[in-house]
Scaffold this motif. Structure first.
Motif, PDB file in Angstrom:
ATOM      1  N   ARG A  96      37.644  32.503  43.878  1.00  0.00           N
ATOM      2  CA  ARG A  96      39.366  32.956  44.084  1.00  0.00           C
ATOM      3  C   ARG A  96      40.377  31.534  44.830  1.00  0.00           C
ATOM      4  O   ARG A  96      40.889  31.771  44.162  1.00  0.00           O
ATOM      5  CB  ARG A  96      39.312  34.314  45.314  1.00  0.00           C
ATOM      6  CG  ARG A  96      40.591  34.758  44.943  1.00  0.00           C
ATOM      7  CD  ARG A  96      41.052  35.902  45.772  1.00  0.00           C
ATOM      8  NE  ARG A  96      42.550  36.220  46.439  1.00  0.00           N
ATOM      9  CZ  ARG A  96      43.063  37.131  47.372  1.00  0.00           C
ATOM     10  NH1 ARG A  96      42.564  37.545  47.883  1.00  0.00           N
ATOM     11  NH2 ARG A  96      44.059  37.563  46.495  1.00  0.00           N
ATOM     12  N   SER A 146      42.576  29.327  42.511  1.00  0.00           N
ATOM     13  CA  SER A 146      44.387  29.238  42.772  1.00  0.00           C
ATOM     14  C   SER A 146      44.305  27.529  43.407  1.00  0.00           C
ATOM     15  O   SER A 146      45.447  27.629  42.580  1.00  0.00           O
ATOM     16  CB  SER A 146      44.051  29.934  44.102  1.00  0.00           C
ATOM     17  OG  SER A 146      43.998  31.732  44.072  1.00  0.00           O
ATOM     18  N   ILE A 192      42.041  36.913  39.216  1.00  0.00           N
ATOM     19  CA  ILE A 192      43.124  36.071  39.426  1.00  0.00           C
ATOM     20  C   ILE A 192      42.542  35.692  37.276  1.00  0.00           C
ATOM     21  O   ILE A 192      41.488  35.818  37.767  1.00  0.00           O
ATOM     22  CB  ILE A 192      43.323  34.683  40.163  1.00  0.00           C
ATOM     23  CG1 ILE A 192      44.331  33.708  39.670  1.00  0.00           C
ATOM     24  CG2 ILE A 192      42.047  34.182  40.509  1.00  0.00           C
ATOM     25  CD1 ILE A 192      44.585  32.833  40.684  1.00  0.00           C
TER      26      ILE A 192
END
Length: 459
Positions: free
Chosen positions: A108, A112, A206
């Motif tokens: 993650r 990101s 995501i």
């Protein structure tokens, strides 16, 4: 011919530089390792030089003998996020450990940063060497994982992260306001991984980035490390002290990658170098001597006594030669002594020079001198397939990076060996690497891949 066959360049950013005494140099900003504006200036400088990426290393524990630039510094993923905002084109790569993290969190975080940077992020995969002797104690453990266990865990860790990065197909988010359909449920994929080390359901919250996945970087030198790199890494970082060793490593890693069913053209091998650049040979030597003179007797001998446990340093000075203490022929010591031993035996450095070698700021004769000499050395290593590019580990920052950008890069450009401008805006584009296809895009592969991810690591 390798696609986009130009020299690849990375800038290794660490406070005042690789040399252990660099913080004492008159030009150095002694608190630079904790100054974000300083790091931004370095990243902008590397971008002006059209570098492929800036690189941030890490360690998870320190002690009183640690390099000054790592005693007080930023966490790498946080740092590259800030550097992404200060630049527009250059890649940003951070180190993170597979031994002291969980795959979901790292997947993650890096994805990101990849979105924040618009496709410029990379992950330097490490299993963590316990140089301080107390890493495990910072994470609720009594002992550091042994070498074999670390790499077994890392193999599964990387597979899980890559699987999580493919939780969503590229066009999964339709965001249709009229129908009220935000995403296509058929293009969301749970990993459902159950292996020896990890149980991770997913999906990751995501989606894939402009470059698909962050670029994977790895620097393993052991057999296990090389296998992990050959199977998973897209950029492999190595330090070899002569061209023949570098050429042998280059051939071996490319062959190993091919044995794993990968195209050798999809692997970039960068050699770490610490050039000292001067207008003349004499000026470069003077810079080198000044840096070496800043190492104190107490600091240098205490470090060496800790490194070479059992060797008597009581009557030594920093001008004592390594061979006088038998340091060129020890049967065993720290794990990385084996890679340094041939250099120690060949060069017979003073203990002052040996300290620089062991702390990563050693430059041999071919990398100390005027810009033309440095450029010629890099050209030879590149054209003779000893490297696809170089990690510039400047002994002194910002001077060393500025000298390289201002004086060596233009020579490489005139030789046709390096870009004169960026022709891409992603890290993969800079490196000439393909965007990884989504592993579940082809419907006939869906069941097979999901089954493989779930069962691969049930050892």
């Amino acid at each position: 011919m390798i696609r986009n066959r130009h020299i690849k360049l990375a800038a290794y950013l660490v406070g005042t530089g690789m040399h252990v005494a660099s913080w004492r140099h008159p030009h150095a900003q002694a608190d630079s390792s904790i100054d974000i504006d300083y790091y931004k200036r370095l990243a902008v400088l590397a971008e002006r030089g059209k570098f492929d990426m800036v690189f941030i290393a890490d360690s998870l524990a320190i002690n009183e003998e640690s390099h000054p630039n790592i005693l007080n510094r930023f966490e790498p993923i946080t740092l590259i996020t800030a550097l992404a905002g200060a630049t527009s084109t250059i890649g940003v790569v951070a180190t993170a450990s597979t031994s002291y993290a969980e795959p979901f969190n790292l997947a993650r975080q890096f994805l990101s940063v990849d979105h924040i940077s618009k496709g410029r992020a990379g992950w330097n995969v490490v299993t963590t060497r316990d140089l301080s002797g107390n890493t495990a104690l910072n994470f609720g453990r009594e002992e550091h994982y042994d070498h074999t266990f670390r790499y077994q865990r890392a193999e599964e860790f990387v597979d899980v992260v890559k699987g999580l990065w493919d939780s969503w197909e590229d066009d999964a988010f339709v965001r249709d306001k009229e129908s009220g359909r935000f995403f296509d449920r058929n293009k969301l994929h749970r990993l459902n991984h159950k292996g020896r080390f990890f149980s991770v359901q997913g999906p990751l919250n995501i989606g894939r980035s402009r470059q698909g996945h962050p670029v994977l970087v790895q620097a393993g030198s052991s057999a296990s490390g090389q296998n992990l790199a050959a199977r998973t890494a897209e950029v492999i970082f190595s330090i070899k002290y002569n061209i023949e060793d570098a050429k042998a490593f280059y051939r071996s890693l490319k062959e190993k990658a091919a044995a794993f069913g990968r195209s050798p053209e999809d692997v970039r091998i960068l050699q770490g170098i610490s050039p000292i650049i001067g207008e003349t040979e004499e000026a470069a030597r003077a810079t080198q001597k000044l840096l070496e003179s800043l190492i104190t007797e107490e600091t240098g001998l205490r470090f060496l006594a800790d490194y070479f446990k059992g060797v008597d340093f009581r009557h030594a000075t920093l001008e004592t030669r390594a061979a006088d203490l038998g340091l060129d022929r020890l049967p065993e010591t720290k794990a990385d002594y084996k890679k340094h031993q041939p250099v120690i035996a060949r060069e017979n450095p003073t203990l002052r020079e040996l300290y620089s070698l062991l702390t990563g700021s050693f430059s041999d004769d071919s990398l100390v001198g005027p810009p033309e000499k440095i450029a010629d050395t890099l050209e030879r290593w590149f054209t003779e397939r000893a490297a696809d590019g170089f990690m510039i580990m400047a002994p002194l920052l910002p001077d060393g990076l500025a000298d390289f950008v201002n004086h060596v890069v233009p020579i490489l450009q005139r030789k046709g060996l390096f870009r004169t401008d960026y022709d891409s805006d992603t890290l993969r584009g800079h490196l000439g690497l393909p965007i990884p296809p989504h592993r579940l895009t082809l419907s006939e592969n869906k069941h097979h891949v999901e089954k493989t991810l779930t069962s691969r690591h049930r050892w």
